[in-house]
Scaffold this active site. Structure first.
Site, PDB file in Angstrom:
ATOM      1  CE  LYS A 220      -2.079  -0.389   3.712  1.00  0.00           C
ATOM      2  NZ  LYS A 220      -1.936   0.500   4.842  1.00  0.00           N
TER       3      LYS A 220
ATOM      4  NE  ARG B 258      -4.734   0.634  10.257  1.00  0.00           N
ATOM      5  CZ  ARG B 258      -3.559   0.941   9.706  1.00  0.00           C
ATOM      6  NH1 ARG B 258      -3.440   2.008   8.951  1.00  0.00           N
ATOM      7  NH2 ARG B 258      -2.539   0.172   9.898  1.00  0.00           N
TER       8      ARG B 258
ATOM      9  NE  ARG C 154       6.657  -3.453   7.073  1.00  0.00           N
ATOM     10  CZ  ARG C 154       5.378  -3.082   7.057  1.00  0.00           C
ATOM     11  NH1 ARG C 154       4.869  -2.513   5.989  1.00  0.00           N
ATOM     12  NH2 ARG C 154       4.612  -3.278   8.106  1.00  0.00           N
TER      13      ARG C 154
ATOM     14  NE  ARG D 161       6.216  -0.384  10.462  1.00  0.00           N
ATOM     15  CZ  ARG D 161       5.064  -0.253   9.803  1.00  0.00           C
ATOM     16  NH1 ARG D 161       5.048   0.123   8.550  1.00  0.00           N
ATOM     17  NH2 ARG D 161       3.930  -0.501  10.414  1.00  0.00           N
TER      18      ARG D 161
ATOM     19  NE  ARG E 203       1.511  -3.963  12.604  1.00  0.00           N
ATOM     20  CZ  ARG E 203       2.437  -3.975  11.663  1.00  0.00           C
ATOM     21  NH1 ARG E 203       2.273  -3.299  10.561  1.00  0.00           N
ATOM     22  NH2 ARG E 203       3.541  -4.660  11.831  1.00  0.00           N
TER      23      ARG E 203
HETATM   24  P1  AMP Z   1       0.610   1.534   9.172  1.00  0.00           P
HETATM   25  O1  AMP Z   1       1.943   2.074   8.775  1.00  0.00           O
HETATM   26  O2  AMP Z   1      -0.495   2.029   8.293  1.00  0.00           O
HETATM   27  O3  AMP Z   1       0.622   0.036   9.296  1.00  0.00           O
HETATM   28  O4  AMP Z   1       0.285   2.118  10.617  1.00  0.00           O
HETATM   29  C1  AMP Z   1       1.111   1.821  11.718  1.00  0.00           C
HETATM   30  C2  AMP Z   1       0.343   1.931  13.001  1.00  0.00           C
HETATM   31  O5  AMP Z   1      -0.167   3.267  13.155  1.00  0.00           O
HETATM   32  C3  AMP Z   1      -0.903   1.043  13.088  1.00  0.00           C
HETATM   33  O6  AMP Z   1      -0.607  -0.265  13.523  1.00  0.00           O
HETATM   34  C4  AMP Z   1      -1.754   1.802  14.101  1.00  0.00           C
HETATM   35  O7  AMP Z   1      -1.308   1.590  15.432  1.00  0.00           O
HETATM   36  C5  AMP Z   1      -1.458   3.246  13.746  1.00  0.00           C
HETATM   37  N1  AMP Z   1      -2.431   3.739  12.748  1.00  0.00           N
HETATM   38  C6  AMP Z   1      -2.206   4.078  11.456  1.00  0.00           C
HETATM   39  N2  AMP Z   1      -3.316   4.470  10.846  1.00  0.00           N
HETATM   40  C7  AMP Z   1      -4.313   4.388  11.763  1.00  0.00           C
HETATM   41  C8  AMP Z   1      -5.721   4.635  11.760  1.00  0.00           C
HETATM   42  N3  AMP Z   1      -6.351   5.043  10.651  1.00  0.00           N
HETATM   43  N4  AMP Z   1      -6.391   4.440  12.914  1.00  0.00           N
HETATM   44  C9  AMP Z   1      -5.784   4.036  14.037  1.00  0.00           C
HETATM   45  N5  AMP Z   1      -4.473   3.743  14.116  1.00  0.00           N
HETATM   46  C10 AMP Z   1      -3.741   3.929  12.989  1.00  0.00           C
END
Ligand code: AMP
Length: 191
Positions: A14, A89, A128, A134, A145
């Protein structure tokens, strides 16, 4: 005017595709995960709060995430369109995004969902974790997740499909081919 969302599970590519598609369409890619990570790196108050959730693979509370997105979408560069990556989300965030856009007198044009087989996702995420380091790419964080995605995020596709603004794109294989497929899907949704 192009107001888009890209969705897909962690490891679906993504973020990579969001950057490419946004560049092709000359709109900003807005990743909530990236904004949280920048705040975590900068050790801001928002970052410390976000980290306590993201490290466990949990969503950051909606009030926090929604107000961050509201502020970001009010910035000038988002006035002519944007590509949201990682938001909405859950169902409450869908409602909030509609409300934010309605305040600006606009609406979403399209939602593209990247599809990748579960087995390939797990392989990509393991890779990754080694490369990027990360803090949330632990086996438990990854599992959590993906579970949250399946429970809360994947069902949102249905709501957007009912509005006629949802398209699925295969997320495996050559990066350029995937980017072209996403751009084609966006174009077909705007027809
Ligand atoms: P991502 O890089 O999109 O996987 O986001 C990393 C982390 O950020 C996620 O596991 C959540 O803890 C937080 N996060 C990102 N986007 C959201 C969202 N729309 N709502 C809530 N938490 C988010």
């Amino acid at each position: 005017m192009t107001r888009l969302v890209i969705m897909g599970p962690q490891g679906s590519g993504k973020g990579t595709q969001a950057a490419r598609v946004a560049q092709a369409l000359a709109i900003p890619a807005i990743s909530t995960g990236d904004i949280f990570r920048a705040n975590i790196k900068g050790d801001t108050e928002l970052g410390r709060l976000a980290r306590s959730f993201s490290d466990r693979g949990e969503l950051v509370p909606d009030e926090v995430t929604n107000s961050m997105v509201r502020d970001r979408l009010a910035q000038d560069d988002a006035a002519g369109g944007f590509l949201l990556d990682g938001y909405p989300r859950n169902a409450a965030q869908v409602v909030e995004l509609d409300a934010i856009l309605a305040e600006h007198g606009v609406a979403l044009d399209g939602v593209v969902e990247l599809e990748v087989a579960e087995e390939e996702l797990l392989e990509r995420l393991a890779r990754r974790a080694e490369v990027e380091g990360r803090s949330d790419d632990t086996p438990e964080g990854i599992r959590r997740r993906l579970a949250v995605y399946h429970e809360q995020t994947a069902p949102l596709a249905q709501a957007y499909a009912e509005r006629g603004i949802h398209a699925k794109v295969a997320g495996s294989g050559d990066l350029d081919v995937i980017t072209s497929a996403v751009l084609e899907a966006v174009a077909s949704l705007q027809d």
